[in-house]
Motif scaffolding. Sequence first.
Motif, PDB file in Angstrom:
ATOM      1  N   THR A   1       0.781  -2.506   6.252  1.00  0.00           N
ATOM      2  CA  THR A   1      -0.148  -1.479   6.422  1.00  0.00           C
ATOM      3  C   THR A   1       0.023  -0.212   5.388  1.00  0.00           C
ATOM      4  N   GLU A   2       1.320   0.024   5.325  1.00  0.00           N
ATOM      5  CA  GLU A   2       1.751   0.979   4.237  1.00  0.00           C
ATOM      6  C   GLU A   2       1.301   0.518   2.681  1.00  0.00           C
ATOM      7  N   ALA A   3       1.620  -0.616   2.622  1.00  0.00           N
ATOM      8  CA  ALA A   3       1.413  -1.128   1.154  1.00  0.00           C
ATOM      9  C   ALA A   3      -0.316  -1.058   1.049  1.00  0.00           C
ATOM     10  N   ALA A   4      -0.908  -1.703   1.778  1.00  0.00           N
ATOM     11  CA  ALA A   4      -2.276  -1.626   1.674  1.00  0.00           C
ATOM     12  C   ALA A   4      -2.908  -0.419   1.447  1.00  0.00           C
ATOM     13  N   PHE A   5      -2.492   0.781   2.407  1.00  0.00           N
ATOM     14  CA  PHE A   5      -2.775   2.126   2.404  1.00  0.00           C
ATOM     15  C   PHE A   5      -2.618   2.704   1.050  1.00  0.00           C
ATOM     16  N   GLY A   6      -1.318   2.178   0.597  1.00  0.00           N
ATOM     17  CA  GLY A   6      -0.829   2.941  -0.928  1.00  0.00           C
ATOM     18  C   GLY A   6      -1.943   2.308  -1.954  1.00  0.00           C
ATOM     19  N   VAL A   7      -2.264   1.148  -2.011  1.00  0.00           N
ATOM     20  CA  VAL A   7      -3.160   0.613  -2.732  1.00  0.00           C
ATOM     21  C   VAL A   7      -4.456   1.026  -2.597  1.00  0.00           C
ATOM     22  N   ALA A   8      -5.311   1.401  -1.699  1.00  0.00           N
ATOM     23  CA  ALA A   8      -6.288   1.994  -1.335  1.00  0.00           C
ATOM     24  C   ALA A   8      -6.405   3.360  -1.684  1.00  0.00           C
ATOM     25  N   GLU A   9      -5.367   4.125  -1.520  1.00  0.00           N
ATOM     26  CA  GLU A   9      -5.385   5.749  -1.634  1.00  0.00           C
ATOM     27  C   GLU A   9      -5.082   5.704  -3.336  1.00  0.00           C
ATOM     28  N   VAL A  10      -4.447   4.787  -3.944  1.00  0.00           N
ATOM     29  CA  VAL A  10      -4.504   5.039  -5.382  1.00  0.00           C
ATOM     30  C   VAL A  10      -5.689   4.644  -6.117  1.00  0.00           C
ATOM     31  N   VAL A  11      -6.448   3.411  -5.470  1.00  0.00           N
ATOM     32  CA  VAL A  11      -7.814   3.259  -6.193  1.00  0.00           C
ATOM     33  C   VAL A  11      -8.720   4.657  -5.980  1.00  0.00           C
ATOM     34  N   ASP A  12      -8.701   5.121  -4.714  1.00  0.00           N
ATOM     35  CA  ASP A  12      -9.550   6.240  -4.408  1.00  0.00           C
ATOM     36  C   ASP A  12      -9.192   7.439  -5.206  1.00  0.00           C
ATOM     37  N   GLU A  13      -7.918   7.715  -5.377  1.00  0.00           N
ATOM     38  CA  GLU A  13      -7.653   8.879  -6.147  1.00  0.00           C
ATOM     39  C   GLU A  13      -7.884   8.668  -7.736  1.00  0.00           C
ATOM     40  N   ASN A  14      -7.748   7.311  -8.331  1.00  0.00           N
ATOM     41  CA  ASN A  14      -8.237   6.921  -9.514  1.00  0.00           C
ATOM     42  C   ASN A  14      -9.797   7.524  -9.794  1.00  0.00           C
ATOM     43  N   MET A  15     -10.551   7.131  -8.991  1.00  0.00           N
ATOM     44  CA  MET A  15     -11.980   7.276  -8.977  1.00  0.00           C
ATOM     45  C   MET A  15     -12.377   8.783  -8.732  1.00  0.00           C
ATOM     46  N   ALA A  16     -11.597   9.311  -7.951  1.00  0.00           N
ATOM     47  CA  ALA A  16     -11.891  10.778  -7.498  1.00  0.00           C
ATOM     48  C   ALA A  16     -11.565  11.636  -8.762  1.00  0.00           C
ATOM     49  N   ASN A  17     -10.421  11.202  -9.366  1.00  0.00           N
ATOM     50  CA  ASN A  17     -10.027  12.112 -10.635  1.00  0.00           C
ATOM     51  C   ASN A  17     -11.111  11.757 -11.899  1.00  0.00           C
ATOM     52  N   ALA A  18     -11.526  10.589 -11.848  1.00  0.00           N
ATOM     53  CA  ALA A  18     -12.598  10.188 -12.822  1.00  0.00           C
ATOM     54  C   ALA A  18     -13.699  11.016 -12.899  1.00  0.00           C
ATOM     55  N   ALA A  19     -13.980  11.173 -11.361  1.00  0.00           N
ATOM     56  CA  ALA A  19     -15.318  12.062 -11.023  1.00  0.00           C
ATOM     57  C   ALA A  19     -15.002  13.533 -11.484  1.00  0.00           C
ATOM     58  N   ARG A  20     -13.884  13.970 -11.246  1.00  0.00           N
ATOM     59  CA  ARG A  20     -13.368  15.317 -11.491  1.00  0.00           C
ATOM     60  C   ARG A  20     -13.516  15.622 -13.007  1.00  0.00           C
ATOM     61  N   VAL A  21     -12.939  14.913 -13.744  1.00  0.00           N
ATOM     62  CA  VAL A  21     -12.584  14.833 -15.166  1.00  0.00           C
ATOM     63  C   VAL A  21     -14.390  15.131 -15.609  1.00  0.00           C
ATOM     64  N   HIS A  22     -15.150  13.894 -15.262  1.00  0.00           N
ATOM     65  CA  HIS A  22     -16.462  13.953 -15.815  1.00  0.00           C
ATOM     66  C   HIS A  22     -17.334  15.206 -15.455  1.00  0.00           C
ATOM     67  N   ALA A  23     -17.021  15.685 -14.173  1.00  0.00           N
ATOM     68  CA  ALA A  23     -17.786  17.128 -13.956  1.00  0.00           C
ATOM     69  C   ALA A  23     -17.358  17.869 -14.827  1.00  0.00           C
ATOM     70  N   VAL A  24     -16.188  17.979 -14.849  1.00  0.00           N
ATOM     71  CA  VAL A  24     -15.540  19.347 -15.768  1.00  0.00           C
ATOM     72  C   VAL A  24     -16.089  19.150 -17.173  1.00  0.00           C
ATOM     73  N   GLU A  25     -16.091  17.986 -17.825  1.00  0.00           N
ATOM     74  CA  GLU A  25     -16.620  18.064 -19.025  1.00  0.00           C
ATOM     75  C   GLU A  25     -18.003  18.379 -19.161  1.00  0.00           C
ATOM     76  N   ASN A  26     -18.758  18.247 -18.007  1.00  0.00           N
ATOM     77  CA  ASN A  26     -20.274  18.523 -18.179  1.00  0.00           C
ATOM     78  C   ASN A  26     -20.391  19.953 -17.442  1.00  0.00           C
ATOM     79  N   GLY A  27     -19.466  20.700 -17.228  1.00  0.00           N
ATOM     80  CA  GLY A  27     -19.549  21.968 -16.742  1.00  0.00           C
ATOM     81  C   GLY A  27     -20.091  22.183 -15.184  1.00  0.00           C
TER      82      GLY A  27
END
Length: 693
Positions: free
Chosen positions: A421-447
Amino acid sequence: MSLDTARLGIDIGGTFTDVVLETSGESHSAKVLTTYAAPETAIVDGMRQVCAQAGITPAQVGQIIHGTTLATNALIERRGAKTALITTQGFRDVIEMRTESRFEQYDLNLKLPDPLLPRQMRYTVQERVDANGQVLIPLDRAEVEVVADQIAVAGFESVAVGLLHSYLNPAHERMIRDVLAEKLPNVAVSISSEVSPQMREYERFNTVVANAYIKPLMASYLGRLEARLQDEGVSCRIFLMHSGGGIISLQNATEFPVRLVESGPAGGAVFAAHIAARYGLDKVLSFDMGGTTAKICLIKNQTPKTSRVFEAARSYRFKKGSGMPISIPVIDMVEIGAGGGSLAHVDALQQIRVGPESAGSEPGPACYGRGGDRPAVTDADLVLGKLDPDNFAGGSIRLHPEQSQAALTAHIGDALALDVTEAAFGVAEVVDENMANAARVHAVENGEDLSEYTMIAFGGAAPLHAGRLCEKLGVRRLLVPPGAGVGSAIGFLRASFSFEANRSVYMKLSDFDGGKIKRLLTDLQAEATGFVRTCDAQSPILSEFKVYMRYTGQGWEIPVSLTQEQVMHPDPAVFEARFEEDYTQLFGRPVAGIDIEITVWSVNATTPPEKVAPVAQASGVTAATVAGTRQLFDAARTAELTASVVHRGAMVAGAQVNGPAVVTEAETTIIVPASRMALCQPDGCIDVTLKGE
């Protein structure tokens, strides 16, 4: 096209092929695994399924609109045609020298991506056109014939032609094409003055090379598709979604396949814009997550943000500058290797990494039971309780939880001393953070501030992860529309027929020539309208005018929209005022005392958009019918909770369920975190908001 005509939308993804049929006001959909060797096979299979659901035969389909990732995949995987480049003497190495920018400044071992064509596949001719389009060195036909003979001996299947400043004077490129057509009639030819008539040699040469590289592959595929559909009794025309969010004819797609590179994701952005218009939302974050990639796009005023250059196949942690620049009209979005099939591993620093490598549909995630033994995001979602193993993809694919557990334990858990369960949580949390970070950067680049945005989620995997993304990004509202699992295919059916024509002609406002501007934009309008007329001979056509402007000395331009009146009666004061208005909005203030210049002129011809009926918000609220419960891991609370299970088809307007909850349907599953609640709106959208709001 009458309202009762059966229309088919088809989206080929890296894992699934989505097929949607709309007829007589009803919609039917199917998801089938993509068949890589012959993609048309999955299309035919899906078409049969939706036609059977609707009680019609394929012969009754009146229109087909198709989008695909095949062009993108061919570029990424380097499996296009054997291609040659003919260019101006002295410029043979432009596509290898790139712009000499370092996308990772402090990496001493930085390796630039290899060009599509190695040096021995690049040929030169002695000719020269200057920056004003004047011929300095005429092209000798005899020299072209010698090069054509060399290409014939080498056995090339396709040829790209990119000459210096040909966007201003295409005569030499056209001569080369004529010679090749005479001497090598079976070889495909692409010329940069037609594929991408814009300044900047590296981007233009790279674009025409990419077009030539995938042209035989796409021509073969589209020809096979047309034949297979005819064998099924389909006699209607087939259209293609292009990267700019519009529809073009099969013939134009065959000639300019590079315009299809982002066709699937573009359909998703059109779908999200349609939902935004129905709800009157001016700030929307479109989130599309399928089996192989996730796409994030900002939609303002119900229109997706567009660009004229984007990068395909980024090779270095998705960093800007590490990919292949393609100079075509395109919907501006961030695309990362985070999908249901994205594979997870532990790196040398003992960190969990997810993607960009994907299990695709062959063999697929471990839980598919098709031979995959490495853990994918879908395996993590299954272990965390987000998926029902007996009802995945409408029950068409039986999932195997024990194989997910074994893969996660072997590749993640054992390496990091974690339970499954911890391994699955780690995988899901990493992919969710990757996507969230991409969204943050895209938003900042566009103000932009994402807390002011509403998320619209679609694609087979997006509703599984969207709730967690909203928590990470501070987004208060999430909409999951009906048909979310096949959103891009639905988007194809909402798109207008359109084509954007552009050209680079350099002009300073101090040298403003109103007559030249009017002639140039009128010619571009006629060119773009001509392409649209090959698709639709009757509908009115609207024209959207754009010029790309900058202060003299700057390296890049910003797009400035103009009205028909401003184009027909050009005024330098109006051009300056419009530029300074947009420049100030982007950068805070204008720059005084510097001349302004125009580098690119653009006209987009489009049929009128589909009329959108606004949605009345649900009034009375009732408790949704709960079909049962199951254990669901809530990432924000890092604990397993008992979640309500609700069938989406049983949710009527006003039905509400509090998180943690799981809303199930055939194509996807909506996860409602413990912090949220879900309400069914009158049009069937599931409206997920913070509790207490």
